[in-house]
Design a protein around this motif. Structure first.
Motif, PDB file in Angstrom:
ATOM      1  N   ASN A 190       0.797  -1.139   0.039  1.00 22.22           N
ATOM      2  CA  ASN A 190      -0.036   0.013  -0.119  1.00 22.22           C
ATOM      3  C   ASN A 190       0.901   0.962  -0.031  1.00 22.22           C
ATOM      4  O   ASN A 190       1.593   1.416   1.090  1.00 22.22           O
ATOM      5  CB  ASN A 190      -1.005  -0.069   1.227  1.00 22.22           C
ATOM      6  CG  ASN A 190      -1.881   1.092   1.361  1.00 22.22           C
ATOM      7  OD1 ASN A 190      -1.731   2.244   0.881  1.00 22.22           O
ATOM      8  ND2 ASN A 190      -3.375   0.742   1.713  1.00 22.22           N
ATOM      9  N   LYS A 238      -1.655  -1.154  -4.204  1.00 23.73           N
ATOM     10  CA  LYS A 238      -2.793  -0.306  -3.958  1.00 23.73           C
ATOM     11  C   LYS A 238      -2.688   0.859  -3.152  1.00 23.73           C
ATOM     12  O   LYS A 238      -1.621   1.205  -2.575  1.00 23.73           O
ATOM     13  CB  LYS A 238      -3.779  -1.143  -3.101  1.00 23.73           C
ATOM     14  CG  LYS A 238      -3.165  -1.598  -1.788  1.00 23.73           C
ATOM     15  CD  LYS A 238      -4.223  -2.277  -0.734  1.00 23.73           C
ATOM     16  CE  LYS A 238      -5.560  -1.836  -0.645  1.00 23.73           C
ATOM     17  NZ  LYS A 238      -6.564  -2.397   0.378  1.00 23.73           N
ATOM     18  N   ARG A 261      -5.050   3.344  -0.539  1.00 25.55           N
ATOM     19  CA  ARG A 261      -6.569   3.203   0.162  1.00 25.55           C
ATOM     20  C   ARG A 261      -7.089   1.661   0.146  1.00 25.55           C
ATOM     21  O   ARG A 261      -6.545   0.834   0.602  1.00 25.55           O
ATOM     22  CB  ARG A 261      -7.541   4.552  -0.016  1.00 25.55           C
ATOM     23  CG  ARG A 261      -6.630   5.562   0.322  1.00 25.55           C
ATOM     24  CD  ARG A 261      -7.466   6.999  -0.042  1.00 25.55           C
ATOM     25  NE  ARG A 261      -6.890   8.092   0.165  1.00 25.55           N
ATOM     26  CZ  ARG A 261      -6.012   8.689  -0.677  1.00 25.55           C
ATOM     27  NH1 ARG A 261      -5.915   8.275  -1.763  1.00 25.55           N
ATOM     28  NH2 ARG A 261      -5.358  10.007  -0.588  1.00 25.55           N
ATOM     29  N   ASP A 262      -8.303   1.759  -0.384  1.00 22.89           N
ATOM     30  CA  ASP A 262      -8.952   0.739  -0.624  1.00 22.89           C
ATOM     31  C   ASP A 262      -9.075   0.373  -2.047  1.00 22.89           C
ATOM     32  O   ASP A 262      -9.928  -0.681  -2.424  1.00 22.89           O
ATOM     33  CB  ASP A 262     -10.504   0.684  -0.085  1.00 22.89           C
ATOM     34  CG  ASP A 262     -11.341   1.834  -0.729  1.00 22.89           C
ATOM     35  OD1 ASP A 262     -10.765   2.520  -1.568  1.00 22.89           O
ATOM     36  OD2 ASP A 262     -12.387   1.768  -0.421  1.00 22.89           O
ATOM     37  N   GLN A 263      -8.236   0.978  -3.048  1.00 18.62           N
ATOM     38  CA  GLN A 263      -8.273   0.489  -4.384  1.00 18.62           C
ATOM     39  C   GLN A 263      -6.915   0.069  -4.957  1.00 18.62           C
ATOM     40  O   GLN A 263      -5.959   0.610  -4.384  1.00 18.62           O
ATOM     41  CB  GLN A 263      -8.693   1.877  -5.131  1.00 18.62           C
ATOM     42  CG  GLN A 263     -10.048   2.456  -4.766  1.00 18.62           C
ATOM     43  CD  GLN A 263     -10.501   3.592  -5.736  1.00 18.62           C
ATOM     44  OE1 GLN A 263      -9.500   4.359  -6.244  1.00 18.62           O
ATOM     45  NE2 GLN A 263     -11.594   4.016  -5.741  1.00 18.62           N
ATOM     46  N   GLU A 306      -3.994   1.640 -10.356  1.00 21.01           N
ATOM     47  CA  GLU A 306      -4.507   1.337 -12.018  1.00 21.01           C
ATOM     48  C   GLU A 306      -3.055   1.184 -12.862  1.00 21.01           C
ATOM     49  O   GLU A 306      -2.141   2.006 -12.523  1.00 21.01           O
ATOM     50  CB  GLU A 306      -5.413   2.642 -12.534  1.00 21.01           C
ATOM     51  CG  GLU A 306      -6.660   2.644 -11.699  1.00 21.01           C
ATOM     52  CD  GLU A 306      -7.738   3.390 -12.567  1.00 21.01           C
ATOM     53  OE1 GLU A 306      -7.742   3.258 -13.758  1.00 21.01           O
ATOM     54  OE2 GLU A 306      -8.696   3.923 -11.863  1.00 21.01           O
TER      55      GLU A 306
END
Length: 322
Positions: free
Chosen positions: A50, A79, A81-83, A86
């Motif tokens: 993260n 990642k 946070r919670d994503q 991309e």
């Protein structure tokens, strides 16, 4: 995905791209996990699953190390946070570019730079303002007419043309379709923290004051400028007019040998010398390419040239013994 898998993937990507990669920094605390070089390109890579786990102190040391040694700091993760991160998007954490492994692969192996940056509020693209202005004039569209087509203000279009504002992906796609031209500017991960990519980043300024540490103070007295570290495998970077030393300070121990071995690997990548000043007696004069010098030997030296001569002598002896 674990950090171990991430590091394995990153090393694989860098090696595919032709980089020489150091041993992994597996000593805590650590400001970076890997150093890698290809030609004149040197990177210090921090790996966090993260990317929000990067703190300001670590980021500051990463940037200082990179600038002092003529490199760039890069954060690689999976990642935020919670994503999940991309693909082909650059995220910034404390002015350090952060990307996922596929983006790293595209940039270094495929030589395809990303076009999109993440910022509060969404994903954005930097527009080539000169191309936009030329295309708008070629199609005989006024600022007002183009603004009306996009549903934005005339001032917004003007800022795009001046290069003073990034645009959302949707806006860029609409502009490219309306004007039939490619407008998105690619992001150079190795330089994207520069506000002006045409300027050369200055090297980190070394301290002109004597360090508090006694042994580092002795090196300072020999003519070295010192940049102390708190999270690197070495205690400081020491520089004179011609040489740069990764510098460790310790007693002779198993932990010291482990650090000296890691410093040897990193110095091979950073093109520096590696030296460990030992409080007490040494049982060997080198650990790989890291030279060990007793503090009492340092006391007898009168300048940086004598220290480099001693380092070179022991390095040469080590190579002959091999």
């Amino acid at each position: 995905m674990t950090k171990e898998i991430l590091i394995h993937q990153i090393v694989d990507v860098l090696q595919q791209a032709g980089f020489i990669v150091s041993k992994r920094c597996n000593i805590r605390p650590r400001s970076f996990d890997l150093a890698a070089r290809k030609g004149e390109t040197l990177i210090f890579c921090k790996v966090l699953y993260n990317i929000d786990g990067l703190n300001e102190e670590t980021a500051k040391e990463m940037k200082s190390l990179a600038r002092c040694l003529g490199g760039t700091a890069v954060l690689v993760g999976a990642k935020t946070r919670d994503q999940m991160l991309e693909d082909n998007v650059v995220y910034m954490r404390y002015d350090i570019p952060a990307v996922n492994v596929p983006t790293l692969y595209d940039y270094f192996v495929e030589e395809v730079p990303p076009l999109v940056s993440a910022a509060p509020g969404g994903l954005y693209v930097s527009i080539d303002g000169d191309v936009l202005k030329e295309a708008r004039k070629r199609t005989a569209m006024s600022l007002g007419a183009l603004a009306t087509e996009l549903g934005v203000s005339r001032r917004t279009i003007s800022k795009y043309e001046e290069g003073g504002m990034d645009a959302s992906i949707d806006i860029v796609l609409q502009l490219e379709e309306l004007l039939d031209v490619a407008l998105a500017k690619s992001i150079d991960i190795l330089r994207c923290f520069d506000k002006d990519m045409n300027i050369e980043r200055p090297q980190e300024k070394m301290s002109d004051t004597q360090p508090d540490d006694g042994i580092l103070g002795m090196l300072y007295a020999l003519g070295y400028q010192i940049m102390s570290t708190s999270q690197a495998p070495f205690k400081a970077i020491s520089k004179d007019t011609s040489d740069t030393l990764l510098t460790g300070v310790s007693t002779y121990s198993t932990a010291m040998i482990k650090r000296a071995d890691l410093m040897s690997s990193i110095s091979g990548v950073t093109r520096t010398k590696s030296v460990f000043i030992i409080n007490g007696q040494i049982k060997s004069e080198t650990v790989e390419n890291t030279v060990l010098i007793e503090k009492r030997e340092l006391d007898k030296l009168s300048g940086s040239d004598e220290l480099v001569e001693l380092i070179d002598e022991r390095t040469k002896k080590h190579r002959i013994d091999l």
